[in-house]
Design an enzyme around this catalytic site. Structure first.
Site, short mmCIF file in Angstrom:
data_model
loop_
_atom_site.label_atom_id
_atom_site.label_comp_id
_atom_site.label_asym_id
_atom_site.label_seq_id
_atom_site.Cartn_x
_atom_site.Cartn_y
_atom_site.Cartn_z
N CYS A 5 -5.44 41.40 19.07
CA CYS A 5 -4.52 40.56 18.42
C CYS A 5 -5.03 40.27 16.95
CB CYS A 5 -4.21 39.43 19.37
SG CYS A 5 -3.77 39.44 21.00
N ARG A 19 -5.37 47.26 14.18
CA ARG A 19 -6.01 46.91 15.23
C ARG A 19 -5.51 47.01 16.56
NH1 ARG A 19 -9.32 42.00 13.48
NH2 ARG A 19 -9.04 40.95 15.64
N TRP A 49 -1.54 41.75 21.59
CA TRP A 49 -1.87 42.91 22.08
C TRP A 49 -2.11 42.48 23.42
CZ3 TRP A 49 -6.06 44.75 25.28
CH2 TRP A 49 -6.19 46.04 25.44
N ASN A 93 -5.61 34.09 19.86
CA ASN A 93 -6.40 35.15 20.22
C ASN A 93 -7.38 35.00 21.09
OD1 ASN A 93 -4.96 36.58 18.25
ND2 ASN A 93 -6.83 37.19 16.90
N GLY A 94 -7.53 35.74 22.07
CA GLY A 94 -8.53 35.25 23.33
C GLY A 94 -8.06 35.27 24.66
N GLU A 98 -18.77 62.14 22.25
CA GLU A 98 -17.93 61.52 21.00
C GLU A 98 -16.69 62.75 20.86
OE1 GLU A 98 -17.66 58.78 19.98
OE2 GLU A 98 -16.64 59.42 17.99
N LYS A 156 -12.79 61.30 20.99
CA LYS A 156 -12.02 61.42 19.71
C LYS A 156 -10.84 62.38 20.22
CE LYS A 156 -13.09 59.27 17.22
NZ LYS A 156 -14.06 58.48 17.66
N GLU A 202 -8.48 60.07 22.73
CA GLU A 202 -7.97 58.72 22.34
C GLU A 202 -6.68 59.23 21.39
OE1 GLU A 202 -10.86 55.94 20.44
OE2 GLU A 202 -11.54 57.72 19.48
N HIS A 237 -22.95 72.13 39.17
CA HIS A 237 -23.20 71.20 40.40
C HIS A 237 -21.62 70.64 40.87
CE1 HIS A 237 -27.37 71.94 40.33
NE2 HIS A 237 -27.32 71.43 39.01
N LYS A 248 -8.40 48.13 17.68
CA LYS A 248 -9.69 48.57 16.93
C LYS A 248 -10.63 47.79 17.01
CE LYS A 248 -11.71 50.62 13.43
NZ LYS A 248 -12.18 51.61 13.82
C1 F6R Z 1 -13.24 55.12 19.51
C2 F6R Z 1 -13.71 53.72 19.28
C3 F6R Z 1 -14.29 52.82 20.24
C4 F6R Z 1 -15.26 51.81 19.72
C5 F6R Z 1 -15.56 50.70 20.70
C6 F6R Z 1 -16.85 49.98 20.16
O1 F6R Z 1 -12.97 55.89 18.45
O2 F6R Z 1 -13.47 53.34 18.03
O3 F6R Z 1 -14.60 53.40 21.37
O4 F6R Z 1 -16.59 52.30 19.31
O5 F6R Z 1 -14.49 50.01 21.10
O6 F6R Z 1 -16.13 49.16 18.97
P1 F6R Z 1 -17.38 48.53 17.98
O7 F6R Z 1 -18.08 49.53 17.35
O8 F6R Z 1 -16.60 47.58 17.10
O9 F6R Z 1 -18.12 47.55 18.66
#
Ligand code: F6R
Length: 612
Positions: A2, A27, A76, A102-103, A484, A488, A491, A507, A607
């Site tokens: 949010c 976000r 959100w 938010n929260g 990673e 990528k 997602e 295994h 985000k």
């Molecule tokens: C993936 C991504 C998320 C963040 C995770 C932690 O592309 O961006 O997996 O890495 O939500 O977020 P931060 O680094 O802001 O704590």
């Protein structure tokens, strides 16, 4: 997650709120809304499910909102499905109080029952609505609005960033915070709140960060802030030095592509000021050599991609320092009764500095006496403020939900930290130290070289975009890198993918490899190149299509085995993943592009993850 923006000034609030909400779109959200106090003292609300464009359209179809004080929100969904009614702002039954939140209000069920018993009628399924209704309840019971706010804050449990607009208190609005980010913006004849500085940076760079328990009253003439006992407090002001254009696409189709391309410069910004005369220098660190020498263990704590940086860091820090390193998912660490104490360093990694699980894990580690060193991108964020030491990544604003440049800057900073501490421990030979420093200096240019030719990634994406299952395999640093790469891909393209330690495949998981399965084989870690080759042969024998990633020096050998070979320049093995991640980002990006996905705002993702 949010987003909140609030404005009070001498011009209509609605366009400023919409512009701010647009800047918070990245976000992640599923609905949006605004509340504005009309000049006649009436609350005007518009809110709906869907993108901001839908809200804009609705606002255009009605007489303009002319009031100069208002609050806006992108939601959100957590409690209650995404729909018009559950969107924020929420309004109390008599229509005199509107809130954005938010929260999570953890005791909302109990409060709702209390209010239902008093005859209050609720409209939404959200936890947030109880705040609006409870405010009205206390307000009509005779309190003034500030008394009512303090009574509500006393009664609610959980986390909140709140914007509160009351029809009976014109020309102002109120903000409150606990465990959810909220900042105050000081404009010229106007004042702002925002959950994220990008929402207001066009209007002001002069900000303060609200602390837990604080309440602020915003008018066009200024902001008064009070502590939890309602005593006035002076807030420290901070100047935000982010460039406004850094939060704009600048001709790129997507923020993600722009941020991928910005990596050489971002890494240069992170590295260059910390290399002086061939030495790694951290002027900002308070860690003493004696403390570093007394360390028995290091914990790296993070979520998502930041956790993947930690996975790479484990290999590199252990190699350099010869101290055990544990990498923990913050959401697991916080409930694991962790064996952490004064002789353990907790390295907390977070781009946003607001991830709730990471924050909770930080507090757990701190409570147990550990020194907290965080690696953070957002200056002044909650994690940065609660840490004993902060290393900022200086990557600039990262807008795409899928992280790229923040990941790369975190990674290089963690490597530099490992080298710095290993040197204090006397565990890196001088030639090795010098070789790593030289490689660090050359890293941005080498990253630029990887980015100078994107055609091979576009071509491979066109070949494989319709696969529905992809495996990433690798050993050691390549295994951590694959985590990673796989994240990528899934997602942003919604393709199911798995990352496996190549030696572990046989295994169990190798049973899933069949004719046409796509395997991205990572073979950039020179000491285990031959082992990587054996694993490629294994999956090829089961019919897999292989895309191999290796270094330029191994290209010829790899071309004899794999049909598709991508290469990156050679560098010091410790830094090889900093180059290796770029092809994986580009591969994921172009696949998602071919599939027509909403790359900057993937479905269900946010985000900054400020709920548990
Ligand atoms: C993936 C991504 C998320 C963040 C995770 C932690 O592309 O961006 O997996 O890495 O939500 O977020 P931060 O680094 O802001 O704590």
């Amino acid at each position: 997650m949010c987003g909140i923006v609030g404005f009070v000034g001498s011009e209509p609030a609605a366009p400023i709120l919409l512009d701010g909400l647009e800047r918070l779109e990245y976000r992640g959200y599923d609905s949006a809304g605004v509340a504005v106090l009309s000049p006649e003292g009436r609350l005007q609300i518009e809110k709906c499910k869907g993108r901001l464009a839908v809200l804009r359209q609705k606002l255009e179809e009605q007489p303009p909102m002319t009031g100069c004080a208002g609050i806006g929100h992108t939601r959100w969904a957590t409690h209650g499905e995404p729909n018009d009614i559950n969107s924020h702002p929420h309004v109390s039954e008599n229509g005199r109080v509107a809130i954005v939140h938010n929260g999570i209000i953890e005791n909302y069920v109990e409060i709702k029952e209390f209010l239902l018993h008093k005859g209050v009628r609720f409209r939404s399924d959200t936890d947030s609505e109880v705040v609006a209704q409870l405010l009205e309840y206390y307000f009509t019971a005779g309190a003034d609005i500030m008394d009512a706010v303090y009574q509500v804050l006393e009664r609610i449990d959980g986390s909140y960033a709140l914007g509160i607009l009351c029809a009976d208190a014109p020309d102002r609005f109120i903000a409150a915070r606990k465990d959810a980010p909220l900042l105050l913006g000081y404009g010229d004849g106007c004042s702002f709140i925002a959950s994220d500085v990008t929402a207001i940076i066009r209007h002001t760079r002069d900000v303060s960060y609200m602390e837990d328990g604080e309440v602020a009253v915003l008018t066009k003439d200024g902001i008064a802030v009070y502590d939890r006992l309602r005593r006035p407090i002076e807030k420290e002001h901070h100047l935000v030095d982010w460039d406004v254009s850094a939060a704009e696409k600048g001709g790129y189709a997507h923020f993600m592509l722009k941020e991928i391309m910005e990596q050489p410069e971002a890494v240069r910004q992170t590295v260059a000021p910390r290399l002086q005369g061939g030495r790694v220098v951290f002027e900002e660190l308070s860690l003493s050599p004696a403390y570093i020498k007394g360390l028995s263990r290091i914990f790296i704590i993070a979520c998502g991609s930041s956790y993947h940086v930690g996975m790479l860091g484990k290999y590199n820090l252990e190699k350099l320092m010869r101290i055990p390193v544990e990498v923990c998912l913050a959401s697991e660490f916080r409930y694991s009764d962790p064996l952490i104490g004064p002789d353990t360093l907790a390295i907390v990694i977070s781009q946003s500095g607001e991830t709730l699980d990471t924050m909770a894990a930080l507090r757990e580690a701190k409570k147990r006496g550990s020194h907290i060193l965080s690696i953070v991108n957002v200056v002044g964020s909650s994690i940065a403020r609660e840490s004993d030491d902060v290393l900022y990544t200086w990557a600039g604003p990262e807008i795409a939900v899928a992280t790229t440049k923040a990941y790369s800057t975190q990674l290089v900073l963690l490597d530099m930290l490992g080298l710095y501490m290993a040197d204090i421990l006397g565990r890196v030979p001088a030639e090795e130290y010098a070789a790593i420093v030289t490689a660090l200096e050359a890293l941005p240019d080498k990253m630029g070289a990887v980015l100078s030719d994107v055609e091979s990634y576009q071509y491979l994406a066109s070949q494989y975009f319709n696969h529905d299952c992809v495996f990433y395999i690798g050993r050691n640093l390549d295994y951590a890198l694959g985590l990673e790469g796989s994240l990528k891909l899934k997602e942003i393209s919604y393709i199911h993918s798995e990352s496996y330690a190549a030696g572990e495949l046989k295994h169990g998981t190798i049973s899933l490899i069949e004719t046409g399965t796509l395997v991205v084989a990572l073979a950039t870690y020179a000491p285990l190149f031959d082992k990587a080759v054996s694993n490629i042969v294994e999956v090829k024998a089961r019919g897999a299509d292989v895309v191999a990633l290796t270094t330029e020096s191994q290209r010829d050998r790899m071309e004899k085995i794999a049909p598709n070979v991508l290469t990156i320049p050679d560098t010091h093995p410790i830094l090889q993943p900093s180059l290796g991640v770029i092809p994986l980002q580009l591969f994921a990006y172009y696949i998602a592009l071919q599939r027509g996905c909403d790359i900057d705002k993937p479905k269900n993702l946010a985000k900054s993850v400020t709920v548990e």
